[in-house]
Design a protein around this motif. Structure first.
Motif, PDB file in Angstrom:
ATOM      1  N   ASP A  81       0.851  -1.189   0.000  1.00 52.93           N
ATOM      2  CA  ASP A  81       0.000   0.000   0.000  1.00 52.93           C
ATOM      3  C   ASP A  81       0.891   1.245   0.000  1.00 52.93           C
ATOM      4  O   ASP A  81       1.175   1.815   1.047  1.00 52.93           O
ATOM      5  CB  ASP A  81      -0.914  -0.022   1.234  1.00 52.93           C
ATOM      6  CG  ASP A  81      -1.939   1.090   1.182  1.00 52.93           C
ATOM      7  OD1 ASP A  81      -2.111   1.680   0.109  1.00 52.93           O
ATOM      8  OD2 ASP A  81      -2.537   1.372   2.234  1.00 52.93           O
ATOM      9  N   ARG A 127       2.132   4.959  -0.062  1.00 50.85           N
ATOM     10  CA  ARG A 127       1.500   6.210   0.377  1.00 50.85           C
ATOM     11  C   ARG A 127       2.454   7.359   0.129  1.00 50.85           C
ATOM     12  O   ARG A 127       3.653   7.159  -0.017  1.00 50.85           O
ATOM     13  CB  ARG A 127       1.142   6.138   1.862  1.00 50.85           C
ATOM     14  CG  ARG A 127       0.033   5.142   2.100  1.00 50.85           C
ATOM     15  CD  ARG A 127      -0.283   4.975   3.546  1.00 50.85           C
ATOM     16  NE  ARG A 127      -1.310   3.924   3.671  1.00 50.85           N
ATOM     17  CZ  ARG A 127      -1.818   3.550   4.823  1.00 50.85           C
ATOM     18  NH1 ARG A 127      -1.414   4.071   5.945  1.00 50.85           N
ATOM     19  NH2 ARG A 127      -2.741   2.614   4.842  1.00 50.85           N
ATOM     20  N   ARG A 172      -0.004  -2.799   4.410  1.00 47.66           N
ATOM     21  CA  ARG A 172      -1.162  -2.556   5.265  1.00 47.66           C
ATOM     22  C   ARG A 172      -1.764  -3.901   5.644  1.00 47.66           C
ATOM     23  O   ARG A 172      -1.835  -4.812   4.809  1.00 47.66           O
ATOM     24  CB  ARG A 172      -2.188  -1.716   4.493  1.00 47.66           C
ATOM     25  CG  ARG A 172      -3.495  -1.484   5.209  1.00 47.66           C
ATOM     26  CD  ARG A 172      -4.339  -0.464   4.458  1.00 47.66           C
ATOM     27  NE  ARG A 172      -4.692  -0.922   3.114  1.00 47.66           N
ATOM     28  CZ  ARG A 172      -5.754  -1.685   2.843  1.00 47.66           C
ATOM     29  NH1 ARG A 172      -6.553  -2.070   3.835  1.00 47.66           N
ATOM     30  NH2 ARG A 172      -6.026  -2.054   1.619  1.00 47.66           N
ATOM     31  N   ALA A 194      -7.733   1.666   4.529  1.00 44.71           N
ATOM     32  CA  ALA A 194      -6.789   2.369   3.660  1.00 44.71           C
ATOM     33  C   ALA A 194      -6.715   3.832   4.054  1.00 44.71           C
ATOM     34  O   ALA A 194      -7.710   4.418   4.503  1.00 44.71           O
ATOM     35  CB  ALA A 194      -7.235   2.231   2.203  1.00 44.71           C
TER      36      ALA A 194
END
Lengths: 393, 198
Positions: free
Chosen positions: A67, A69, A82, A125
C-alpha cells in the motif's frame, strides 16, 4: 545519519535478525510473498512468488497488502504494507485461494504477504482528511476553483477499439507475445522468395529476393530489410507501323528493400521503401498497406506497391488458419507490373491460392499458384507461381 | 474457363470447409429480359469475425473475385461487416469492390442492412428484419435494389427467406424473391446457402 544509527542500535537491542530495514525501505512482513491475481469480494486468488511456500487448506493466515502512500513532507510515494485482515486458505494448487473473514479493498496485481493472523479488524486504507479552507471575513469575491484535469480524449483510439476485440468483446492481446509463444521465442528470420507472374502474352515478371526479418519485443511488430530483383519482359511501342511497331524488351529492376509493420491484431499498418536501379537509372519504390488479424495466423492484408517506372499494383491477401501449422487463403493482384509502354489496356489481374505451412517452429514454407491475365479467357491467361521459405532463429 | 476456375476455388476451399467454419452462398436472379445472373460465394472462416473466399458471378457479366471480410462488434447490439473484393470481369478486365453490412439486434427482431459496389458489375442495397419464429428458425423478409449483372437501371425486388440453425453450428438458408426493372421485366430469384460456424 543520526536517525540511521539510532535505528540500527534499536534493532540490535531488540535482537533483530536478517537484513536491517533502511529509512524509506520498509522490511517485508514475515510470510509468503504473493501477487493478487483476482479479488471477488472476500475471496482472493493469489500467485505465490515461492511456489514451495508451506501454505495448506485450512491454515489461518493474515493478509498484508502493499500500500504505497505519499510522504506528506516530501510528496514522494513510499512503499509499505497494510494489514488487510485475516482469512483461511481454502484451496492450494499452482495458485492459492484465501477466504477473508471480511471483504477488503485490495488492488488486483498488487503485492501481498500471507503471514501471521492478528485476529483484529483490517486497517482501513489511508485517506487524507480534506482540508476545508475557511473564507476570509472580508473576501467578497470567491477565489477561482481550479478544475480537475479531464481525462484525455482519444476519439481515434475509441473509434478503432472494436478492431482490437473479438465478437465476444475479448481483447485480442499482443502481437509480440503471440509470435514469441508460437515460434518458441525466435525473433529473427531469413526469408527468401521467388516466382513468376505472366499475363498470357509473353510478358510478365519474375521476382525474387532475400530479407532479414526482426520481431522486436515491443514497438513495431516486424522490421524487414532485404534485396529484391525483378526481371521479365514487357511490350513496348517502337517506331514502325502496324504490328511491327510492337516489340518485347527486357524489364529489369533491383532494389534494397525495407518494411515496418505496426503492432496490432485488430488493425495494423505497414509500409516500406526501396531504392535501387532499373533500365532508366535510379529506381525508387514504396509500399503501404493495412492488416487485420494475427500476421502468423488468420489475417487479411491489403496493400499498394509502386515500383517506379516498372509499374504498380494493389494486392489483397487473405489467409485462414486451419490448424496451428497450416494456413490457406487467396491472393488477388491488380496492376500493371511490369508496365507496358503504349496506348492500350495495361491493367491486369491475377489470382492465386496460397498455402502456408510450418513444418517446425523454425521454418515456414509458403506456396502460391494461380492464373493471371487481361480477362477470364483461358487462351489469354498466364501462369502465376511463387514460393517463399522463412527460417527463424 | 470460368467453370474450371470455379472448380479449382471450390476444391481448394473445401479443405477449410471440412476443417471448420465455412459458408457457400448461391443465388440465381432473373428479370425475364436480358438481365439474369447467378453467383456462388464460397468462404472459409477463421472464427466468426474473419472470412476469406472467392465470388463467382455468371450471367450478363461474368466475374471471378477473391474476397476477404471482417466482422466487428461496435456495440452490444450492433455488429458490422466489411468485405473487400478484388478480381476480374469476363470481358471488362480487372475489377474491385466492397460490401458493407450492419445488424442491429433488438430483442426478438434483428434489423439487417447491407450494400455493395463492384466496378463494372453494379451495386446493390438490401434491408430487412429477421424474426425468430422458434428456437433455431429465423424468418427473413427482404427488400433489395440492385443494378447487378450489367450495371443497368435499378431493379427492385422483394424476398422472403428462412434460416435454420442447429446447435452444432450448421445453418441453412432458403429464400425466394420476385421483382425487376418494370412490369415487363420481372422475374423470380432464388437463394440457397449453407455453412457451419466455427
Amino acid at each position: 545519519m543520526r536517525f540511521g544509527c539510532l535505528q540500527v542500535l534499536l534493532l540490535a537491542s531488540l535482537g533483530a535478525s536478517g537484513p536491517v530495514a533502511l529509512a524509506g525501505t520498509p522490511a517485508t512482513p514475515g510470510g509468503a510473498q504473493a501477487v493478487l491475481l483476482q479479488a471477488a469480494g472476500a475471496r482472493l486468488l493469489v500467485e505465490l512468488v515461492d511456489p514451495a511456500a508451506p501454505l495448506f487448506p485450512g491454515d489461518e493466515v493474515g493478509v498484508y497488502a502493499a500500500d504505497p502512500r505519499r510522504d506528506p513532507r516530501t510528496g514522494e510515494l513510499v512503499d509499505g504494507f497494510r494489514y488487510a485482515g485475516d482469512g483461511t486458505v481454502t484451496w492450494r494448487g499452482p495458485l492459492v485461494e484465501v477466504q477473508l473473514t471480511r471483504p477488503g479493498s485490495l488492488r488486483e496485481g498488487g503485492a501481498l504477504v500471507i503471514g501471521t493472523p492478528l485476529g483484529r479488524p483490517p486497517t482501513p486504507a489511508w485517506r487524507p482528511e480534506p482540508v476545508v479552507a475557511e473564507p476570509e471575513p472580508l473576501a467578497s469575491v470567491p477565489a477561482p476553483v481550479a478544475e480537475p484535469p479531464r481525462a484525455r480524449s482519444r476519439p481515434l483510439r475509441s473509434a478503432l477499439a472494436p478492431l482490437g476485440r473479438d465478437l465476444d468483446g475479448r481483447v485480442l492481446g499482443s502481437v509480440h507475445a503471440r509470435h514469441l509463444e508460437r515460434f518458441g521465442g525466435r525473433r529473427n528470420a531469413l526469408r527468401t522468395w521467388g516466382g513468376f507472374a505472366g499475363d498470357g502474352y509473353d510478358s510478365g515478371a519474375a521476382t525474387g529476393g532475400v530479407a532479414w526479418i526482426g520481431r522486436p519485443r515491443r514497438g513495431p511488430a516486424r522490421v524487414e530489410v532485404g534485396v529484391e530483383g525483378l526481371r521479365g519482359q514487357r511490350w513496348v511501342q517502337g517506331e514502325g507501323e502496324g504490328d511491327e511497331e510492337w516489340g518485347l524488351e527486357p524489364a529489369v529492376g533491383y532494389w534494397m528493400w525495407s518494411r515496418v509493420d505496426s503492432a496490432g491484431l485488430g488493425l495494423a499498418v505497414f509500409g516500406g521503401l526501396g531504392a535501387g536501379v532499373d533500365a532508366d537509372g535510379l529506381a525508387l519504390a514504396w509500399m503501404a498497406g493495412v492488416r487485420t488479424g494475427d500476421p502468423d495466423r488468420s489475417r487479411i492484408e491489403l496493400w499498394w506497391e509502386d515500383r517506379g517506372g516498372l509499374g504498380a499494383r494493389a494486392v489483397l491477401d487473405g489467409r485462414v488458419a486451419l490448424a496451428d501449422s497450416l494456413r490457406l487463403g487467396v491472393r488477388a493482384r491488380l496492376g500493371n507490373l511490369p508496365r507496358h509502354d503504349g496506348d492500350f489496356l495495361q491493367t491486369r489481374a491475377d489470382g492465386a491460392l496460397v498455402a502456408s505451412v510450418d513444418p517446425a517452429p523454425w521454418m515456414t514454407v509458403t506456396l502460391a499458384g494461380g492464373l493471371g491475365g487481361y480477362d477470364l479467357l483461358l487462351p489469354d491467361a498466364g501462369l502465376v507461381a511463387d514460393a517463399a521459405l522463412e527460417v527463424r532463429w | 474457363m470460368v467453370t474450371q476456375l470455379l472448380a479449382v476455388v471450390l476444391l481448394a476451399l473445401s479443405t477449410p470447409a471440412l476443417a471448420g467454419g465455412f459458408s457457400v452462398r448461391s443465388a440465381y436472379t432473373s428479370s425475364y429480359g436480358p438481365d439474369a445472373y447467378g453467383l456462388v460465394h464460397v468462404g472459409a472462416q477463421a472464427g466468426p469475425d474473419l472470412e476469406v473466399g472467392a465470388l463467382w458471378v455468371g450471367g450478363n457479366q461474368p466475374a471471378l473475385l477473391a474476397s476477404a471480410a471482417r466482422t466487428l462488434r461496435l456495440h452490444d447490439l450492433l455488429v458490422v461487416r466489411g468485405e473487400l473484393l478484388l478480381g476480374m470481369l469476363r470481358r471488362e478486365g480487372p475489377s474491385g469492390g466492397f460490401e458493407l453490412g450492419a445488424r442491429l439486434d433488438a430483442h426478438a427482431l434483428t434489423v439487417v442492412v447491407e450494400g455493395g459496389l463492384l466496378a463494372g458489375l453494379g451495386s446493390f442495397a438490401e434491408a430487412g428484419v429477421d424474426t425468430t419464429l422458434a428456437e433455431g428458425w429465423v424468418f427473413q423478409p427482404r427488400l433489395r435494389v440492385e443494378t447487378w449483372a450489367g450495371d443497368r437501371d435499378p431493379a427492385l425486388r422483394v424476398g422472403l427467406g428462412l434460416r435454420r440453425e442447429t446447435a452444432s453450428g450448421w445453418w441453412v438458408e432458403v429464400a425466394g424473391s420476385a421483382g425487376g426493372r418494370d412490369v415487363l421485366h420481372m422475374g423470380p430469384g432464388l437463394v440457397l446457402a449453407l455453412g457451419r460456424s466455427r
